[in-house]
Design an enzyme around this catalytic site. Sequence first.
Site, PDB file in Angstrom:
ATOM      1  CB  SER A   1      -0.861   0.010   1.267  1.00 48.50           C
ATOM      2  OG  SER A   1      -1.480   1.279   1.417  1.00 48.50           O
TER       3      SER A   1
ATOM      4  CE1 TYR B   1      -3.608  -2.489   5.402  1.00 48.02           C
ATOM      5  CE2 TYR B   1      -3.208  -0.153   4.978  1.00 48.02           C
ATOM      6  CZ  TYR B   1      -3.497  -1.426   4.512  1.00 48.02           C
ATOM      7  OH  TYR B   1      -3.645  -1.646   3.159  1.00 48.02           O
TER       8      TYR B   1
HETATM    9  N1  LIG Z   1      -8.767  -1.041  -1.199  1.00 44.74           N
HETATM   10  C1  LIG Z   1      -7.765  -0.178  -1.094  1.00 44.74           C
HETATM   11  O1  LIG Z   1      -7.935   1.041  -1.205  1.00 44.74           O
HETATM   12  C2  LIG Z   1      -6.367  -0.683  -0.849  1.00 44.74           C
HETATM   13  C3  LIG Z   1      -5.322   0.252  -0.875  1.00 44.74           C
HETATM   14  C4  LIG Z   1      -4.017  -0.188  -0.659  1.00 44.74           C
HETATM   15  C5  LIG Z   1      -3.764  -1.524  -0.427  1.00 44.74           C
HETATM   16  N2  LIG Z   1      -4.801  -2.409  -0.396  1.00 44.74           N
HETATM   17  C6  LIG Z   1      -4.462  -3.808  -0.151  1.00 44.74           C
HETATM   18  O2  LIG Z   1      -5.087  -4.601  -1.150  1.00 44.74           O
HETATM   19  C7  LIG Z   1      -5.352  -5.909  -0.642  1.00 44.74           C
HETATM   20  C8  LIG Z   1      -6.781  -6.307  -0.901  1.00 44.74           C
HETATM   21  O3  LIG Z   1      -7.643  -5.300  -0.409  1.00 44.74           O
HETATM   22  P1  LIG Z   1      -9.157  -5.136  -0.924  1.00 44.74           P
HETATM   23  O4  LIG Z   1      -9.519  -3.734  -0.715  1.00 44.74           O
HETATM   24  O5  LIG Z   1      -9.292  -5.755  -2.271  1.00 44.74           O
HETATM   25  O6  LIG Z   1      -9.910  -6.023   0.200  1.00 44.74           O
HETATM   26  P2  LIG Z   1     -11.322  -6.778   0.229  1.00 44.74           P
HETATM   27  O7  LIG Z   1     -12.177  -6.431  -0.946  1.00 44.74           O
HETATM   28  O8  LIG Z   1     -11.840  -6.536   1.605  1.00 44.74           O
HETATM   29  O9  LIG Z   1     -10.906  -8.321   0.073  1.00 44.74           O
HETATM   30  C9  LIG Z   1     -10.112  -8.942   1.030  1.00 44.74           C
HETATM   31  C10 LIG Z   1      -9.962 -10.402   0.682  1.00 44.74           C
HETATM   32  O10 LIG Z   1      -8.985 -10.963   1.553  1.00 44.74           O
HETATM   33  C11 LIG Z   1      -9.520 -12.111   2.185  1.00 44.74           C
HETATM   34  N3  LIG Z   1      -8.853 -12.288   3.472  1.00 44.74           N
HETATM   35  C12 LIG Z   1      -8.875 -11.474   4.551  1.00 44.74           C
HETATM   36  N4  LIG Z   1      -8.104 -11.983   5.539  1.00 44.74           N
HETATM   37  C13 LIG Z   1      -7.578 -13.153   5.063  1.00 44.74           C
HETATM   38  C14 LIG Z   1      -6.730 -14.158   5.600  1.00 44.74           C
HETATM   39  N5  LIG Z   1      -6.261 -14.061   6.845  1.00 44.74           N
HETATM   40  N6  LIG Z   1      -6.411 -15.228   4.821  1.00 44.74           N
HETATM   41  C15 LIG Z   1      -6.898 -15.344   3.562  1.00 44.74           C
HETATM   42  N7  LIG Z   1      -7.720 -14.427   2.999  1.00 44.74           N
HETATM   43  C16 LIG Z   1      -8.059 -13.354   3.754  1.00 44.74           C
HETATM   44  C17 LIG Z   1     -11.018 -11.847   2.260  1.00 44.74           C
HETATM   45  O11 LIG Z   1     -11.720 -13.055   2.414  1.00 44.74           O
HETATM   46  P3  LIG Z   1     -12.976 -13.214   3.450  1.00 44.74           P
HETATM   47  O12 LIG Z   1     -14.056 -12.321   2.883  1.00 44.74           O
HETATM   48  O13 LIG Z   1     -13.318 -14.631   3.409  1.00 44.74           O
HETATM   49  O14 LIG Z   1     -12.488 -12.738   4.793  1.00 44.74           O
HETATM   50  C18 LIG Z   1     -11.230 -11.200   0.880  1.00 44.74           C
HETATM   51  O15 LIG Z   1     -11.295 -12.210  -0.115  1.00 44.74           O
HETATM   52  C19 LIG Z   1      -4.945  -5.864   0.833  1.00 44.74           C
HETATM   53  O16 LIG Z   1      -3.620  -6.346   0.955  1.00 44.74           O
HETATM   54  C20 LIG Z   1      -4.964  -4.374   1.170  1.00 44.74           C
HETATM   55  O17 LIG Z   1      -4.094  -4.050   2.222  1.00 44.74           O
HETATM   56  C21 LIG Z   1      -6.094  -2.022  -0.589  1.00 44.74           C
END
Ligand SMILES: NC(=O)c1ccc[n+]([C@@H]2O[C@H](COP(=O)([O-])OP(=O)(O)OC[C@H]3O[C@@H](n4cnc5c(N)ncnc54)[C@H](OP(=O)(O)O)[C@@H]3O)[C@@H](O)[C@H]2O)c1
Length: 239
Positions: free
Chosen positions: A138, A151
């Site tokens: 991130s 985080y």
């Molecule tokens: N969205 C943003 O703005 C943003 C910005 C910077 C970085 N990121 C990074 O991008 C990545 C994905 O984020 P997102 O926004 O796409 O999230 P999201 O839509 O909330 O999806 C998260 C996914 O991770 C799974 N998950 C959570 N904890 C887990 C674990 N312990 N083991 C295996 N799977 C797990 C969830 O499954 P369940 O539903 O089954 O829990 C879900 O499939 C993360 O690394 C986050 O830090 C996101």
Amino acid sequence: MGERVVLVTGSTSGIGEATALAFARGGDHVVFNSVHSVEAGHERASSTPGSLYVQGDISRSEDCERIIAKTLEHFGRLDVLVNNAATTKKIDHHDLESANLDVWREIFEVNVFGTWNLSVKAMDALRATKGVIINVSSVAGSHSGGSSIPYSASKAALNQMTALLAKAMGPEVRVNAVAPGLISTPWTQSWQRTHDFVSATAPLRRSGTPEDVAEVIVALATASYVTGQVLTVDGGLML
Ligand SMILES: NC(=O)c1ccc[n+]([C@@H]2O[C@H](COP(=O)([O-])OP(=O)(O)OC[C@H]3O[C@@H](n4cnc5c(N)ncnc54)[C@H](OP(=O)(O)O)[C@@H]3O)[C@@H](O)[C@H]2O)c1
């Protein structure tokens, strides 16, 4: 590219899902994974030809072992590991009491220790295919901001892990990361003010989509002379 085996952790929604689908569209075999959304995982796998779903929490060592074992049992190889799964707690950076050690441990257990553990357990298989790891970090890992201090610190650790693993695992395995800015996923659905701020200030005048990040992850998987890098995908927000 096609015909590689690609494991994407946390791939039932958001960036992980878009990444898995992007690899699948290119003809690769994909392993979907999640912890709680089991039904969604099976649904993604059944609607994506040549793919598999493996439930598992990356913060649990036995689950990491099972995720890799099931992948190898089913496909016989692993070419790309996308460490996308992560967790957070939204805590104002001034609220030091709320960012207690339980919160630090919970976040590091998944984002840092889980990512490390799964990577190590996947390493023999990745060495065998001259494979690739791509970590989803991130912009919070290298700039002020992010949903909480624990985080952001976990993503800073992931950036350094990316560089050091790349150095240790070359020439067999390349290790890179992407650092997304604000992306429209279920994770940030309720952050309307932040989305408005990004749309007003980022040079590209919008929040990112999961597909914007997926495109870069897929490109890094084939960029054969790039390793140890953290590539920012933020529409220019941090400039
Ligand atoms: N969205 C943003 O703005 C943003 C910005 C910077 C970085 N990121 C990074 O991008 C990545 C994905 O984020 P997102 O926004 O796409 O999230 P999201 O839509 O909330 O999806 C998260 C996914 O991770 C799974 N998950 C959570 N904890 C887990 C674990 N312990 N083991 C295996 N799977 C797990 C969830 O499954 P369940 O539903 O089954 O829990 C879900 O499939 C993360 O690394 C986050 O830090 C996101």
